[in-house]
Design a protein around this motif. Structure first.
Motif, mmCIF file in Angstrom:
data_model
loop_
_atom_site.group_PDB
_atom_site.id
_atom_site.type_symbol
_atom_site.label_atom_id
_atom_site.label_comp_id
_atom_site.label_asym_id
_atom_site.label_seq_id
_atom_site.Cartn_x
_atom_site.Cartn_y
_atom_site.Cartn_z
ATOM 1 N N ARG A 45 0.849 -1.195 0.000
ATOM 2 C CA ARG A 45 0.000 0.000 0.000
ATOM 3 C C ARG A 45 0.879 1.238 0.000
ATOM 4 N N THR A 46 0.651 2.098 -0.949
ATOM 5 C CA THR A 46 1.442 3.322 -0.991
ATOM 6 C C THR A 46 0.640 4.461 -0.365
ATOM 7 N N GLN A 47 1.368 5.384 0.230
ATOM 8 C CA GLN A 47 0.731 6.540 0.843
ATOM 9 C C GLN A 47 0.154 7.420 -0.266
ATOM 10 N N PRO A 48 -1.070 7.882 -0.119
ATOM 11 C CA PRO A 48 -1.625 8.743 -1.168
ATOM 12 C C PRO A 48 -0.853 10.060 -1.263
ATOM 13 N N THR A 49 -0.728 10.566 -2.478
ATOM 14 C CA THR A 49 -0.081 11.864 -2.655
ATOM 15 C C THR A 49 -1.022 12.973 -2.188
ATOM 16 N N VAL A 50 -0.450 14.159 -2.017
ATOM 17 C CA VAL A 50 -1.269 15.303 -1.618
ATOM 18 C C VAL A 50 -2.358 15.561 -2.663
ATOM 19 N N THR A 51 -1.979 15.444 -3.914
ATOM 20 C CA THR A 51 -2.957 15.654 -4.993
ATOM 21 C C THR A 51 -4.108 14.654 -4.879
ATOM 22 N N GLU A 52 -3.771 13.417 -4.586
ATOM 23 C CA GLU A 52 -4.819 12.399 -4.427
ATOM 24 C C GLU A 52 -5.717 12.700 -3.230
ATOM 25 N N LEU A 53 -5.095 13.147 -2.130
ATOM 26 C CA LEU A 53 -5.890 13.483 -0.943
ATOM 27 C C LEU A 53 -6.865 14.613 -1.256
ATOM 28 N N ILE A 54 -6.374 15.603 -1.983
ATOM 29 C CA ILE A 54 -7.236 16.750 -2.296
ATOM 30 C C ILE A 54 -8.363 16.316 -3.232
ATOM 31 N N GLU A 55 -8.046 15.443 -4.166
ATOM 32 C CA GLU A 55 -9.079 14.917 -5.051
ATOM 33 C C GLU A 55 -10.149 14.182 -4.234
ATOM 34 N N GLY A 56 -9.680 13.370 -3.275
ATOM 35 C CA GLY A 56 -10.608 12.650 -2.397
ATOM 36 C C GLY A 56 -11.445 13.601 -1.555
ATOM 37 N N ALA A 57 -10.799 14.654 -1.065
ATOM 38 C CA ALA A 57 -11.520 15.625 -0.223
ATOM 39 C C ALA A 57 -12.609 16.334 -1.020
ATOM 40 N N ARG A 58 -12.290 16.633 -2.287
ATOM 41 C CA ARG A 58 -13.293 17.285 -3.139
ATOM 42 C C ARG A 58 -14.533 16.419 -3.294
ATOM 43 N N GLN A 59 -14.321 15.093 -3.199
ATOM 44 C CA GLN A 59 -15.462 14.167 -3.280
ATOM 45 C C GLN A 59 -16.017 13.860 -1.879
ATOM 46 N N ARG A 60 -15.557 14.635 -0.897
ATOM 47 C CA ARG A 60 -15.992 14.471 0.504
ATOM 48 C C ARG A 60 -15.756 13.069 1.034
ATOM 49 N N LYS A 61 -14.648 12.454 0.625
ATOM 50 C CA LYS A 61 -14.335 11.152 1.209
ATOM 51 C C LYS A 61 -13.767 11.381 2.611
ATOM 52 N N PRO A 62 -14.417 10.805 3.625
ATOM 53 C CA PRO A 62 -14.016 11.088 5.009
ATOM 54 C C PRO A 62 -12.539 10.796 5.276
ATOM 55 N N ARG A 63 -12.042 9.706 4.671
ATOM 56 C CA ARG A 63 -10.658 9.325 4.904
ATOM 57 C C ARG A 63 -9.688 10.397 4.410
ATOM 58 N N ALA A 64 -9.981 10.917 3.225
ATOM 59 C CA ALA A 64 -9.106 11.957 2.657
ATOM 60 C C ALA A 64 -9.209 13.248 3.451
ATOM 61 N N LEU A 65 -10.434 13.604 3.829
ATOM 62 C CA LEU A 65 -10.626 14.809 4.654
ATOM 63 C C LEU A 65 -9.844 14.688 5.957
ATOM 64 N N GLY A 66 -9.992 13.528 6.596
ATOM 65 C CA GLY A 66 -9.316 13.312 7.875
ATOM 66 C C GLY A 66 -7.808 13.388 7.733
ATOM 67 N N ARG A 67 -7.300 12.803 6.655
ATOM 68 C CA ARG A 67 -5.843 12.821 6.481
ATOM 69 C C ARG A 67 -5.313 14.221 6.239
ATOM 70 N N LEU A 68 -6.051 15.009 5.493
ATOM 71 C CA LEU A 68 -5.606 16.389 5.260
ATOM 72 C C LEU A 68 -5.583 17.175 6.570
#
Lengths: 323, 323
Positions: free
Chosen positions: A3-26
């Motif tokens: 498992r690779t750590q998501p990049t910042v760009t990926e986290l932001i993409e996830g956050a834009r889709q309101r994915k709780p995991r991405a929001l939490g990580r940011l």
């Protein structure tokens, strides 16, 4: 499969889709003052400023969480997406779980249009003044319509955060004798809306009278917003519809006057200042403890006065103290 | 005849003779962050470091003032000159009169070898971290043997001041349920001596047991000072002789080891750092609000991220953010 750590760009993409995991990580990046934070803020900057930030403060026991939960329910009923950020400046622990676990909030935990997160900020370079606006930016890119910022304590730093919200609710409750305490912490002056919670308890009328006298003493211009005093029984949802109406009314009023933009300017100014000072403070720490210790020893032993010592330190940080 | 304001040199001369008026005025310079403070610190620097600084902290109601007064009595009986500095970081008011008026302290008010003063520090450039050492320097030049620093609250800044005292007393009292509160504020870790005041009340034994367990948990080396747990009834003067003996014993131990000098180094380091950061912060304020506001507006409106903004501000303050 590794498992690779998501990049910042990926986290932001996830956050834009309101994915709780991405929001939490940011938000964890913010909490930990991660080296990746800078890149995240660069990418998020253009999406700044969408959400209506509602600050809630008041002494322990007045019902801040219950009120927050009731507000979430009513805002959801009006079709809004709602974020909650609980800030605990004194806690050294990442609070990701603390608030989510709270019973009062559990009813919202399965709602994909609600995101609740608590945040500790001891590790942040710029302290709470930088961390709170940065966390709010995460909510912003996710498209939340309203974000409720709830502070845990009533200290100076909490007041400073709360005052930069778009709309500030100051909660009190009868029979807590907290009038003086709140006055001392400077809470009362920052209220856009006073909320008397537990308004089915004895002492409600005298508390309202006290607040009314205080509002009457404030020197308000004809264009100024006059803080209303709202009664609620948050545990039963009473008065919450009217409270949300007032929150909206305050927004309308603030947008019509200069207040909205100037409050947000103040938030940005505090953030930039906190980051810049944090930068200087950090360089202090990295600057060569030897040199700092040798100067401090000169001060301790009376060979140098503290002002000349501070000048010397700033000078070697590349800072000219005479300008 | 026109009264002229005394010069800094005259004030310092008066303070060396322990004239209360001169001492008070010098501390007022500190409180108000007077432009004359720098000159005062330059002149006083060589006389730094004579007094034994004893910090007293604890939750409201444990008997800090009563204990301070009892300590003053005992130290006077031993022929010492004693200063008391009460620090209230949250109060915006100059507190010159507050403590002096306190009934418990009145018995010392006519003693020329006791000087009691409270201090508010909101106005100081370097905050409490700079103001407290500076006020202590005033006591130093006046030749006080012991200076008791009493903090009003139990917040983070109070803890930071207290920890830089030469000897730190942490007071508690039975039946106040303040164990957890003190633990939260980080008070317990800074104790050189635990004092259980009101030791004639119920619950004393269990409080002592609690403290003893805590001391047992600390990982102390063979050379380290092991904080004793002292019982007092300060209102009756009970246990105060033994407490002063322990304060002296701690000094002897600290001077024998590196602890004494390293604690004082830490105090000087905190002071220099606070002054340097205060200097940067002040220049922020004077730096041209127009430019800062224009950068903050760029951040608010998403045209610039906050880190780049902080870099830009620092760069134009003459600070190179990339080093």
């Amino acid at each position: 499969m590794a498992r690779t750590q998501p990049t910042v760009t990926e986290l932001i993409e996830g956050a834009r889709q309101r994915k709780p995991r991405a929001l939490g990580r940011l938000i964890t990046l913010v909490e930990n003052n991660s080296p990746r934070l800078r890149q995240a803020m660069e990418l998020m900057a253009p999406d700044t400023g969408r959400a209506h930030i509602v600050g809630i403060t008041g002494s322990p026991g007045v019902g801040k969480s219950t009120s927050t939960s009731a507000l979430v329910t009513e805002l959801r009923a009006r079709g809004q997406r709602v974020g909650v950020l609980a800030v605990d400046p004194s806690s050294p622990f990442s609070g990701g779980a603390v608030l989510g676990d709270r019973i009062r909030m559990q009813k919202h935990s399965l709602d994909p249009d609600v995101f609740i997160r608590s945040m500790a900020t001891r590790g942040h370079l710029g302290g709470l003044s930088a961390a709170a606006p940065q966390a709010l930016r995460v909510f912003d890119i996710a498209g939340f319509d309203t974000v409720i910022v709830e502070t845990v304590g009533v200290g100076q730093s909490e007041v400073e955060i709360t005052r930069t919200a778009d709309t500030v609710l100051v909660l009190s409750a009868p029979g807590m004798g907290d009038g003086i305490q709140a006055a001392k912490a400077g809470i009362l002056e920052i209220a856009d809306i006073f909320v008397v919670n537990k308004a089915d308890h004895d002492g409600t009328q005298s508390l309202i009278r006290e607040l009314r006298n205080m509002v009457a003493l404030a020197s308000l211009g004809p264009e100024d917003w006059k803080p209303p005093i709202m009664k609620t029984v948050a545990s039963k949802g009473e008065g919450i519809i009217e409270l949300v109406d007032q929150i909206q009314a305050h927004r309308v009023h603030a947008e019509r006057t200069a207040a909205w933009q100037s409050r947000r300017l103040e938030r940005a100014r505090a953030e930039v200042e906190a980051l810049a000072l944090g930068n200087v403070r950090q360089r202090f720490l990295h600057w060569g403890q030897d040199r700092l210790e040798s100067i401090a020893a000169d001060v301790r032993d009376g060979r140098m006065d503290p002002y000349s010592a501070a000048d010397a330190v700033l000078a070697s940080l590349g800072q000219d103290p005479t300008t």
